[in-house]
Design a protein around this motif. Structure first.
Motif, PDB file in Angstrom:
ATOM      1  N   GLY A   1      14.107   0.642  11.037  1.00 36.00           N
ATOM      2  CA  GLY A   1      14.358  -0.792  11.144  1.00 36.00           C
ATOM      3  C   GLY A   1      13.122  -1.660  11.061  1.00 36.00           C
ATOM      4  N   ASN A   2      11.953  -1.063  10.810  1.00 43.43           N
ATOM      5  CA  ASN A   2      10.713  -1.828  10.697  1.00 43.43           C
ATOM      6  C   ASN A   2       9.956  -1.435   9.437  1.00 43.43           C
ATOM      7  N   VAL A   3       9.586  -2.417   8.653  1.00 43.35           N
ATOM      8  CA  VAL A   3       8.713  -2.166   7.520  1.00 43.35           C
ATOM      9  C   VAL A   3       7.308  -2.014   8.090  1.00 43.35           C
ATOM     10  N   VAL A   4       6.621  -0.965   7.668  1.00 40.02           N
ATOM     11  CA  VAL A   4       5.300  -0.641   8.209  1.00 40.02           C
ATOM     12  C   VAL A   4       4.273  -0.714   7.090  1.00 40.02           C
ATOM     13  N   ARG A   5       3.105  -1.247   7.407  1.00 43.54           N
ATOM     14  CA  ARG A   5       2.010  -1.238   6.430  1.00 43.54           C
ATOM     15  C   ARG A   5       0.809  -0.529   7.034  1.00 43.54           C
ATOM     16  N   PHE A   6       0.127   0.198   6.170  1.00 42.06           N
ATOM     17  CA  PHE A   6      -1.071   0.929   6.568  1.00 42.06           C
ATOM     18  C   PHE A   6      -2.270   0.182   6.009  1.00 42.06           C
ATOM     19  N   VAL A   7      -3.205  -0.167   6.885  1.00 41.21           N
ATOM     20  CA  VAL A   7      -4.377  -0.954   6.505  1.00 41.21           C
ATOM     21  C   VAL A   7      -5.624  -0.103   6.681  1.00 41.21           C
ATOM     22  N   SER A   8      -6.507  -0.156   5.674  1.00 35.50           N
ATOM     23  CA  SER A   8      -7.801   0.511   5.749  1.00 35.50           C
ATOM     24  C   SER A   8      -8.839  -0.435   5.161  1.00 35.50           C
ATOM     25  N   ASN A   9      -9.931  -0.625   5.863  1.00 39.96           N
ATOM     26  CA  ASN A   9     -10.992  -1.548   5.440  1.00 39.96           C
ATOM     27  C   ASN A   9     -10.448  -2.939   5.119  1.00 39.96           C
ATOM     28  N   ASN A  10      -9.565  -3.421   5.995  1.00 36.23           N
ATOM     29  CA  ASN A  10      -8.956  -4.756   5.877  1.00 36.23           C
ATOM     30  C   ASN A  10      -8.102  -4.941   4.630  1.00 36.23           C
ATOM     31  N   LYS A  11      -7.642  -3.842   4.021  1.00 38.46           N
ATOM     32  CA  LYS A  11      -6.767  -3.917   2.851  1.00 38.46           C
ATOM     33  C   LYS A  11      -5.521  -3.080   3.110  1.00 38.46           C
ATOM     34  N   THR A  12      -4.373  -3.624   2.741  1.00 39.84           N
ATOM     35  CA  THR A  12      -3.134  -2.862   2.838  1.00 39.84           C
ATOM     36  C   THR A  12      -3.117  -1.850   1.708  1.00 39.84           C
ATOM     37  N   ILE A  13      -3.014  -0.582   2.079  1.00 46.14           N
ATOM     38  CA  ILE A  13      -3.013   0.454   1.042  1.00 46.14           C
ATOM     39  C   ILE A  13      -1.671   1.174   0.932  1.00 46.14           C
ATOM     40  N   ALA A  14      -0.734   0.887   1.851  1.00 41.09           N
ATOM     41  CA  ALA A  14       0.604   1.461   1.754  1.00 41.09           C
ATOM     42  C   ALA A  14       1.579   0.612   2.566  1.00 41.09           C
ATOM     43  N   VAL A  15       2.825   0.633   2.124  1.00 39.88           N
ATOM     44  CA  VAL A  15       3.905  -0.030   2.849  1.00 39.88           C
ATOM     45  C   VAL A  15       5.134   0.863   2.736  1.00 39.88           C
ATOM     46  N   TRP A  16       5.888   1.002   3.840  1.00 38.82           N
ATOM     47  CA  TRP A  16       7.057   1.878   3.799  1.00 38.82           C
ATOM     48  C   TRP A  16       8.095   1.478   4.819  1.00 38.82           C
ATOM     49  N   LEU A  17       9.268   2.104   4.664  1.00 41.47           N
ATOM     50  CA  LEU A  17      10.368   1.970   5.607  1.00 41.47           C
ATOM     51  C   LEU A  17      10.928   3.363   5.843  1.00 41.47           C
TER      52      LEU A  17
END
Length: 91
Positions: free
Chosen positions: A36-52
């Protein structure tokens, strides 16, 4: 990934799961899944992945995903992790 990319991903996920949380969550290693939550993975202040995460994927959801996955230029993935599925895009 920029804000427009995140918005597009969110809209695709909203078609699959209309009741998802309106706020995109930041990844935290203490959570193994977040239905139920879209998640984003951030590395070095940049979003490098998004998933559900999904407990199950049926034919309807898969058809919608494969119809829309190319709206983003990133690597599309479907990953089975234990007893759930993680679907998203990564750089």
């Amino acid at each position: 990934m920029n804000d427009l990319d995140l918005k597009i991903a969110f809209e695709i996920f909203k078609q699959l799961q209309p009741g998802i949380n309106e706020n995109i969550q930041l990844y935290e290693s203490s959570y193994d899944k977040r239905f139920g939550n879209v998640v984003r993975f951030v590395s070095n202040n940049k979003t490098i992945a998004v998933w559900l995460d999904f407990p199950t994927l049926n034919e309807y959801k898969l058809k919608l995903l494969f119809k829309n996955h190319n709206k983003l230029q990133y690597n599309f993935f479907i990953q089975q992790i234990g007893n759930f599925y993680r679907v998203g895009w990564k750089i």
